[in-house]
Structure formats: C-alpha cells, structure tokens
Scaffold this active site. Structure first.
Site, PDB file in Angstrom:
ATOM      1  N   CYS A  79      66.714  25.284  62.274  1.00 57.27           N
ATOM      2  CA  CYS A  79      65.446  26.017  62.348  1.00 57.27           C
ATOM      3  C   CYS A  79      64.267  25.032  62.284  1.00 57.27           C
ATOM      4  O   CYS A  79      64.009  24.314  63.247  1.00 57.27           O
ATOM      5  CB  CYS A  79      65.388  27.088  61.262  1.00 57.27           C
ATOM      6  SG  CYS A  79      64.108  28.333  61.548  1.00 57.27           S
ATOM      7  N   HIS A 203      70.346  29.780  61.172  1.00 60.79           N
ATOM      8  CA  HIS A 203      70.663  29.307  59.823  1.00 60.79           C
ATOM      9  C   HIS A 203      72.152  29.479  59.494  1.00 60.79           C
ATOM     10  O   HIS A 203      72.528  30.450  58.831  1.00 60.79           O
ATOM     11  CB  HIS A 203      69.851  30.093  58.788  1.00 60.79           C
ATOM     12  CG  HIS A 203      68.394  29.802  58.774  1.00 60.79           C
ATOM     13  ND1 HIS A 203      67.807  28.899  57.911  1.00 60.79           N
ATOM     14  CD2 HIS A 203      67.384  30.300  59.525  1.00 60.79           C
ATOM     15  CE1 HIS A 203      66.505  28.858  58.130  1.00 60.79           C
ATOM     16  NE2 HIS A 203      66.223  29.706  59.102  1.00 60.79           N
ATOM     17  N   GLU A 205      73.748  28.032  57.217  1.00 61.81           N
ATOM     18  CA  GLU A 205      73.906  27.935  55.762  1.00 61.81           C
ATOM     19  C   GLU A 205      73.747  29.285  55.074  1.00 61.81           C
ATOM     20  O   GLU A 205      74.085  29.412  53.891  1.00 61.81           O
ATOM     21  CB  GLU A 205      72.892  26.930  55.192  1.00 61.81           C
ATOM     22  CG  GLU A 205      71.459  27.387  55.117  1.00 61.81           C
ATOM     23  CD  GLU A 205      70.695  27.285  56.430  1.00 61.81           C
ATOM     24  OE1 GLU A 205      69.471  27.498  56.415  1.00 61.81           O
ATOM     25  OE2 GLU A 205      71.329  26.996  57.478  1.00 61.81           O
TER      26      GLU A 205
END
Length: 253
Positions: A79, A203, A205
């Site tokens: 990002c 994202h 994560e």
C-alpha cells in the site's frame, strides 16, 4: 532465526511482524538509518504515505533507504510502501512527497478512492499459487489503496484487478481525467515485482493467508534467485501450511 526489518514509522508494521512470527521469522522495527545496517531485507508497510514520508524525512531515512534498495537487498512495499518504492507517483497532495524509488512504475496514490471506499476482493494470483501452493486467489484488502498505472519492461505483473470503464484515472483539485473510448472492463495492476523489489497495493498482513510473506522470505533468502519450485520451511515452519490457528492481532479471515 531469520530476521526481517519492518519500517515502523506509522501504519501496519505490527501486523507484518505478527505475520512473520507465524512463519517462525523475527521481525524487527526499523526507525533510524543505522538500523538498516543490521538487516538484509525490509518491509515498508501500509499507512498514510504523506505522514510516513514526513517522518522518514525527519529521521533522515531517505538516503539510507535508497542506498538499501540500490545495494540489491530485498524490499517489499505494501500500500503506502508501494508508493514509497515507485519511481513516479501521481494523485499526491499539494507539494507531493519524497519517494525512495527503485520500481520502474507509475503509481496513483489513492486510485480506489477515500477511506469509505475501501473494500475486499478475491485476486487471481497464478504466480503466487505456483510458488507457494494453495488456491489460485488471494483475499485482497484495499484501504485507501493505490494502483499501478504503468510499468517498465523489467517489471513483472503478479496481480491485477478489474475496474468499471468509467473509473477516474487521475484526479486532483484542479483536474479530473477519465478514460475515453472505454471498454466494458479494464484491469489495473495491484502487485508487481522487479528483481529485489516487491510491491502490493493491498494489505496481505491483514489476512490469515501468509503466502505473500512466504514469497518475500524466499526473495530474502536467495536475493531473488529461486533454488526450487517447492515450498521451503523457514526455521522449521512449513510456509505453505494452512494450519494457522494462532493470531497475534485481529485479521480478516
């Protein structure tokens, strides 16, 4: 235990560290230029790119980050981190922001809109699935996300996303440009790789799927040179395992 640096100025650095931990890898927070000398790979997380850039400038991190990239060490930007690694960015706030560069691409800063236009989507990821196993799709979490508008000849596209034909391609307070002679659907690039550099507009994560982290760890282990087409283990942990039962932070499943 393998160690990966995570730029910890702002944004989702804790989530990246937690994802690395699930793979048996230690993530260390990086905030000062001298800390880059102690690591061989780095993740630049998502967050607010302008704020991250101001903090990086305050800590005099940009020269050290550029040197880190130029040395050929693996770096992954998610990002806002993707924006950092781009050679060119459009759609920025007035005055722009400083970039690290390295990825031969043009990124639109807030391509998908504002915070309330954030979304999740299943992305086709054939290269990731080929390397890491698992399904052919990946759960993309897009939060005020950028997109890659153009790439150079040495950039490998790893994932794209279909958008409506009337999607705004560039906007600012002064001008708004839309696609002319639009086809019913257009695809915009959301994941790329160029040598030692990896960039994702979404994202990973924030999901339970650690395959992008596994992919990057293999880049870090071999500086981008694959030793086999099979999934390897890091510190005794099978990176392709679906038995992810412990989560250190809230994530999308």
């Amino acid at each position: 235990m393998a160690v990966v640096g995570v730029l910890a100025l702002q944004g989702s650095f804790n989530e990246h560290i937690a994802a690395l931990k699930r793979l048996g890898v230690k993530g260390v927070e990086v905030r000062k230029p001298e800390q880059l000398q102690t690591i061989s790979s780095l993740i630049i997380p998502g967050g607010e790119s302008t704020t991250m850039a101001k903090l990086a400038e305050f800590h005099n991190l940009f020269p050290a980050l550029r040197e880190f990239v130029q040395m050929g060490k693996p770096v992954w930007g998610t990002c806002a981190g993707l924006i950092f690694l781009a050679n060119k960015a459009v759609g920025q706030k007035e005055g722009g922001q400083e970039l690290v560069g390295g990825l031969d691409c043009t990124v639109h800063r807030n391509y998908f809109g504002s915070q309330i236009q954030s979304f999740e989507a299943e992305l086709l990821v054939p290269e990731l699935a080929s390397r890491e196993g698992g399904p052919e799709t990946f759960p993309g979490v897009f939060i005020r996300a950028p997109a890659v508008l153009e790439v150079g000849p040495e950039v490998e596209v790893l994932a794209d996303y279909p958008i409506p034909s009337n999607k705004v391609l560039y906007s600012s307070s002064a001008v708004e440009i839309q696609e002319e002679n639009a086809v019913p659907e257009k695809k915009v690039i959301v994941a790329i790789r160029q040598g030692n550099l990896l960039g994702t507009a979404f994202h990973p994560e924030l999901t339970a799927d650690t395959r992008w982290h596994s992919y990057f760890l293999k880049m870090a282990r071999g500086y981008g040179e694959w030793t086999s087409n099979t999934t390897v283990a890091v510190s005794g942990v099978d990176l392709s395992s679906d038995k992810q039962t412990r989560y250190d932070l809230p994530i999308f499943r």
